[in-house]
Design a protein around this motif. Sequence first.
Motif, PDB file in Angstrom:
ATOM      1  N   ILE A  59      -0.209  -1.554  -6.826  1.00 28.17           N
ATOM      2  CA  ILE A  59      -0.512  -0.201  -6.353  1.00 28.17           C
ATOM      3  C   ILE A  59      -1.424  -0.256  -5.140  1.00 28.17           C
ATOM      4  O   ILE A  59      -1.224   0.464  -4.155  1.00 28.17           O
ATOM      5  CB  ILE A  59      -1.133   0.638  -7.486  1.00 28.17           C
ATOM      6  N   TYR A  60      -2.413  -1.141  -5.167  1.00 29.67           N
ATOM      7  CA  TYR A  60      -3.341  -1.280  -4.042  1.00 29.67           C
ATOM      8  C   TYR A  60      -2.618  -1.759  -2.787  1.00 29.67           C
ATOM      9  O   TYR A  60      -2.813  -1.208  -1.703  1.00 29.67           O
ATOM     10  CB  TYR A  60      -4.445  -2.265  -4.431  1.00 29.67           C
ATOM     11  N   SER A  61      -1.766  -2.784  -2.923  1.00 34.69           N
ATOM     12  CA  SER A  61      -1.057  -3.297  -1.745  1.00 34.69           C
ATOM     13  C   SER A  61      -0.051  -2.262  -1.234  1.00 34.69           C
ATOM     14  O   SER A  61       0.109  -2.101  -0.021  1.00 34.69           O
ATOM     15  CB  SER A  61      -0.367  -4.617  -2.064  1.00 34.69           C
ATOM     16  N   TRP A  62       0.616  -1.525  -2.130  1.00 37.15           N
ATOM     17  CA  TRP A  62       1.533  -0.484  -1.692  1.00 37.15           C
ATOM     18  C   TRP A  62       0.768   0.614  -0.938  1.00 37.15           C
ATOM     19  O   TRP A  62       1.222   1.107   0.088  1.00 37.15           O
ATOM     20  CB  TRP A  62       2.259   0.125  -2.893  1.00 37.15           C
ATOM     21  N   GLY A  63      -0.390   0.986  -1.456  1.00 43.19           N
ATOM     22  CA  GLY A  63      -1.184   2.022  -0.798  1.00 43.19           C
ATOM     23  C   GLY A  63      -1.626   1.602   0.590  1.00 43.19           C
ATOM     24  O   GLY A  63      -1.604   2.404   1.529  1.00 43.19           O
ATOM     25  N   ASN A  64      -2.029   0.353   0.758  1.00 48.97           N
ATOM     26  CA  ASN A  64      -2.417  -0.130   2.086  1.00 48.97           C
ATOM     27  C   ASN A  64      -1.234  -0.145   3.043  1.00 48.97           C
ATOM     28  O   ASN A  64      -1.362   0.235   4.212  1.00 48.97           O
ATOM     29  CB  ASN A  64      -3.037  -1.523   1.995  1.00 48.97           C
ATOM     30  N   GLN A  65      -0.077  -0.587   2.571  1.00 49.62           N
ATOM     31  CA  GLN A  65       1.112  -0.604   3.426  1.00 49.62           C
ATOM     32  C   GLN A  65       1.523   0.815   3.814  1.00 49.62           C
ATOM     33  O   GLN A  65       1.898   1.068   4.965  1.00 49.62           O
ATOM     34  CB  GLN A  65       2.260  -1.312   2.718  1.00 49.62           C
ATOM     35  N   GLU A  66       1.467   1.722   2.873  1.00 49.47           N
ATOM     36  CA  GLU A  66       1.836   3.111   3.154  1.00 49.47           C
ATOM     37  C   GLU A  66       0.850   3.745   4.132  1.00 49.47           C
ATOM     38  O   GLU A  66       1.248   4.487   5.037  1.00 49.47           O
ATOM     39  CB  GLU A  66       1.871   3.909   1.842  1.00 49.47           C
ATOM     40  N   PHE A  67      -0.425   3.427   4.006  1.00 43.15           N
ATOM     41  CA  PHE A  67      -1.431   3.935   4.920  1.00 43.15           C
ATOM     42  C   PHE A  67      -1.181   3.430   6.338  1.00 43.15           C
ATOM     43  O   PHE A  67      -1.232   4.202   7.308  1.00 43.15           O
ATOM     44  CB  PHE A  67      -2.821   3.515   4.454  1.00 43.15           C
ATOM     45  N   GLU A  68      -0.876   2.145   6.458  1.00 43.36           N
ATOM     46  CA  GLU A  68      -0.600   1.593   7.789  1.00 43.36           C
ATOM     47  C   GLU A  68       0.667   2.203   8.380  1.00 43.36           C
ATOM     48  O   GLU A  68       0.748   2.434   9.581  1.00 43.36           O
ATOM     49  CB  GLU A  68      -0.471   0.064   7.719  1.00 43.36           C
ATOM     50  N   ARG A  69       1.678   2.463   7.551  1.00 41.17           N
ATOM     51  CA  ARG A  69       2.924   3.059   8.041  1.00 41.17           C
ATOM     52  C   ARG A  69       2.690   4.493   8.519  1.00 41.17           C
ATOM     53  O   ARG A  69       3.176   4.909   9.565  1.00 41.17           O
ATOM     54  CB  ARG A  69       3.982   3.049   6.937  1.00 41.17           C
ATOM     55  N   LEU A  70       1.908   5.252   7.748  1.00 43.44           N
ATOM     56  CA  LEU A  70       1.672   6.649   8.107  1.00 43.44           C
ATOM     57  C   LEU A  70       0.694   6.794   9.274  1.00 43.44           C
ATOM     58  O   LEU A  70       0.654   7.845   9.915  1.00 43.44           O
ATOM     59  CB  LEU A  70       1.141   7.411   6.893  1.00 43.44           C
ATOM     60  N   LYS A  71      -0.053   5.773   9.551  1.00 42.57           N
ATOM     61  CA  LYS A  71      -1.036   5.827  10.624  1.00 42.57           C
ATOM     62  C   LYS A  71      -0.368   5.742  11.996  1.00 42.57           C
ATOM     63  O   LYS A  71      -0.918   6.195  12.988  1.00 42.57           O
ATOM     64  CB  LYS A  71      -2.025   4.668  10.444  1.00 42.57           C
ATOM     65  N   ARG A  72       0.818   5.174  12.036  1.00 41.90           N
ATOM     66  CA  ARG A  72       1.519   5.026  13.315  1.00 41.90           C
ATOM     67  C   ARG A  72       2.267   6.309  13.691  1.00 41.90           C
ATOM     68  O   ARG A  72       2.702   7.061  12.834  1.00 41.90           O
ATOM     69  CB  ARG A  72       2.525   3.875  13.237  1.00 41.90           C
ATOM     70  N   LYS A  73       2.407   6.525  14.975  1.00 38.80           N
ATOM     71  CA  LYS A  73       3.160   7.691  15.445  1.00 38.80           C
ATOM     72  C   LYS A  73       4.648   7.406  15.342  1.00 38.80           C
ATOM     73  O   LYS A  73       5.099   6.280  15.484  1.00 38.80           O
ATOM     74  CB  LYS A  73       2.811   7.980  16.900  1.00 38.80           C
ATOM     75  N   ASN A  74       5.413   8.481  15.145  1.00 36.69           N
ATOM     76  CA  ASN A  74       6.860   8.360  15.099  1.00 36.69           C
ATOM     77  C   ASN A  74       7.393   8.515  16.522  1.00 36.69           C
ATOM     78  O   ASN A  74       7.258   9.585  17.124  1.00 36.69           O
ATOM     79  CB  ASN A  74       7.446   9.435  14.181  1.00 36.69           C
TER      80      ASN A  74
END
Length: 82
Positions: A59-74
């Motif tokens: 859950i922690y690693s998924w949350g970090n990956q999701e945070f990094e993905r959402l931090k980038r602009k589309n």
Amino acid sequence: MGKHFGNLARVRHVISYSLSPFEQQAFPNVLSHGVPNVARRFASQVLKVVPPLALGYLIYSWGNQEFERLKRKNPADYECDR
């Protein structure tokens, strides 16, 4: 001049038993009883401890990956700005 440390108070009705240091064994049966006992206790607790820790790590690693993905602009949002 007062009482010395260790004789500051008189404690009544408390009985303490001790064994002489010369009659004790420092590490009796450590290799024959201690190591197998540690292995048995470890094996009995592994299935209770490891799954929640593994789930928490996932859950922690998924949350970090999701945070990094959402931090980038589309980039698709900015195609018409040129």
